[in-house]
Design a protein around this motif. Sequence first.
Motif, PDB file in Angstrom:
ATOM      1  N   GLU A  60       4.462   5.388  -1.892  1.00 18.98           N
ATOM      2  CA  GLU A  60       3.554   5.769  -0.819  1.00 18.98           C
ATOM      3  C   GLU A  60       4.318   6.213   0.421  1.00 18.98           C
ATOM      4  OE1 GLU A  60       1.130   2.389  -0.186  1.00 18.98           O
ATOM      5  OE2 GLU A  60      -0.039   2.645  -2.018  1.00 18.98           O
ATOM      6  N   ALA A  90       2.519   9.148   2.525  1.00 15.05           N
ATOM      7  CA  ALA A  90       1.323   9.807   2.015  1.00 15.05           C
ATOM      8  C   ALA A  90       0.101   9.233   2.704  1.00 15.05           C
ATOM      9  CB  ALA A  90       1.222   9.608   0.507  1.00 15.05           C
ATOM     10  N   ILE A  95       1.212  14.645   3.916  1.00 15.69           N
ATOM     11  CA  ILE A  95       2.449  13.913   4.151  1.00 15.69           C
ATOM     12  C   ILE A  95       2.695  13.826   5.649  1.00 15.69           C
ATOM     13  CG2 ILE A  95       4.940  13.861   3.756  1.00 15.69           C
ATOM     14  CD1 ILE A  95       4.461  15.509   1.235  1.00 15.69           C
ATOM     15  N   GLU A 108       0.418  19.140   2.440  1.00 17.92           N
ATOM     16  CA  GLU A 108       0.524  18.543   1.108  1.00 17.92           C
ATOM     17  C   GLU A 108       1.951  18.511   0.576  1.00 17.92           C
ATOM     18  OE1 GLU A 108      -2.079  20.713  -1.419  1.00 17.92           O
ATOM     19  OE2 GLU A 108      -3.912  20.011  -0.439  1.00 17.92           O
ATOM     20  N   GLU A 144       2.632  15.425  -2.083  1.00 16.54           N
ATOM     21  CA  GLU A 144       1.665  14.348  -2.194  1.00 16.54           C
ATOM     22  C   GLU A 144       0.887  14.527  -3.504  1.00 16.54           C
ATOM     23  OE1 GLU A 144      -1.782  11.868  -2.007  1.00 16.54           O
ATOM     24  OE2 GLU A 144      -1.761  14.044  -2.277  1.00 16.54           O
ATOM     25  N   LEU A 149       4.223  10.016  -3.346  1.00 13.25           N
ATOM     26  CA  LEU A 149       5.131  11.113  -3.000  1.00 13.25           C
ATOM     27  C   LEU A 149       5.999  11.442  -4.211  1.00 13.25           C
ATOM     28  CD1 LEU A 149       6.280   9.890   0.534  1.00 13.25           C
ATOM     29  CD2 LEU A 149       4.455  11.530  -0.012  1.00 13.25           C
TER      30      LEU A 149
END
Length: 602
Positions: A60, A90, A95, A108, A144, A149
């Motif tokens: 994450e 994320a 992001i 993204e 993402e 990630l």
Amino acid sequence: MRKKMQRTLVAILALAIVLTAPAYALSFLFGGKDTEKVQTSTIEDDGLLRVYLKSLNDPESLGLTLAGIYTVENDAGFRFARDTEIVLAAQDGNILLTTGGLTIDMGESLTLTRHQAEEGAENGIYIHESEKDTLFAGDLTVTEVDGGLQCILKIHIEDYLLGVVAYEMSDSFPLEALKAQAVAARTYAMGKKWTSAGRAYDVVDTTQDQVFKGYDARYTNVIQAVEETRGVVGTYNGGFAMCYYTASNGGQTALPTDIWGGSGDYGYLAMVEDPYDLENPSSLVNSLTVSANCEQSAALLTMLQEELAELNLPEKDVQFERVVDVEAVEPASEGSLMYTKLRFTLEASYAREGYAPQEGDQTPPLFGEDAGLADETLSSVAGLALARRGALQTPYELSQGRETLAENPVVELLVYDQIKDGLSLGLNSSDYELVRVEKQTDSEGTLESFTISMRRFGHGVGMSQRGAQWMAGEYEKDYLEILNFYYPGMTVEKIDWPEVELTPLEDLPESIGRARARPTPTPSPAPLPDLEEGEYYASVVLESRASTLNVRESPSTTARVLTVLDYGRRVIVCKEVEDGWARIRTAELEEGYVKLEYLQAE
């Protein structure tokens, strides 16, 4: 995480400060000192590889130290100074990039692009969540995906090999074995690249392909092995051979079709006996030695007795006495030592019953052993005799005994279902092992004991790393001889990669952050309310000031993340709960859970 001092973002958008430095790349070190024996290949390739860092498990959040010169997607207005630390997280499908007190929504996906650095300086990324404290020398694309990630590293294949060979084979192995490993790993990677089609990556960094953990300068033998085989690959029928390799083949190489099924043209491989792997004392083996009567293994004794009972022999109460002979039978394929059964020839006894006078009785029997009467008849007549002799006070008694079966019964045990699991002799989760039986006999050839051994750690296809170690160390074979032994139908060629060209910062077009929206400052947290009974104030303390602490819905690392807290953020600890968690609250959050180890009481 790497413990490093707080780095400052020197330039983001309008805050950028122009930095320039000469080029540097690990792959510039390579000269290929030992490749004059190998013919030049006609294959053309840019030498770049896309590696999915699957071992990170699509986290994450991600902590990075930029140990080099980087921009976001070649945007001169979005550059970072050396040793800048950033955190990517994320959130809601996008992001967030945080550094130096700034948090920016990057959308993204983003790519951190590497640029020229001064000669001799590091030029790559340290990833805090990676297993090792190693350098990833390439461009990093982060996307993402489903709340995590996904990280894909674009790296020169020679730099990639520095992070593969060191973990697929020990740096302490002989140099020629390491060179053979470098060629096999390079060939495997190129074969995967040329068949990756529309995928976003060529290989993953786990055993699904090859273990890759980044560059470590301490592995000097690995560095030399990669350097001296630069560009050397194995080819077959105009393409790359699939250079499978395994930890230990147990004394015989395997064919891919015998291990994984299917079909294919594997003419560069052969099933051959491998004395080098067999001789190497470091090749793994699990063994069990038992006497002929199996006293040392209750599990084996039980299995043999159960199989003996399944024969349904006509004799009564048949019991195992000892093993007379044992052999491995029924190979999985022709010529293979992957035997599927062990055949045991047994000595067994059965129960025999009859009547005999009590000890000391001199009365002769009514019928002798040569009367030719069946046991049932004798038993019936004996019953009458007992009645008559009872009146004379000379009763008979029941006589019981055991006799050896005239013919030795034969039973079979399944190697992978009974021997491997039942005797705990397995080396792999899948059924790849080779089974061998060694018999110990006395001077007359009678079996006294036997040893069941299982070998082969890995699938056994292609090069054995333990075999290569022994060939190089004990027999002084060079890497080409090792490759020719394990890949007899493969041609060894050398590809001349183009030089790695990194763009200097000064050559980038001027830009003031066209690639991204302007940063949005993080709002200051509201003051904490007063404490209630049993509560106390604490501050978030992390290994990096650029990192953040996840606040979860329940005390579990799999629970939903409610929010994140920056380094130094003050919270109220309501209660310390099980397994090192704490229930907290803030002015904005009524309740959440964090790991207690990241809080420092005030």
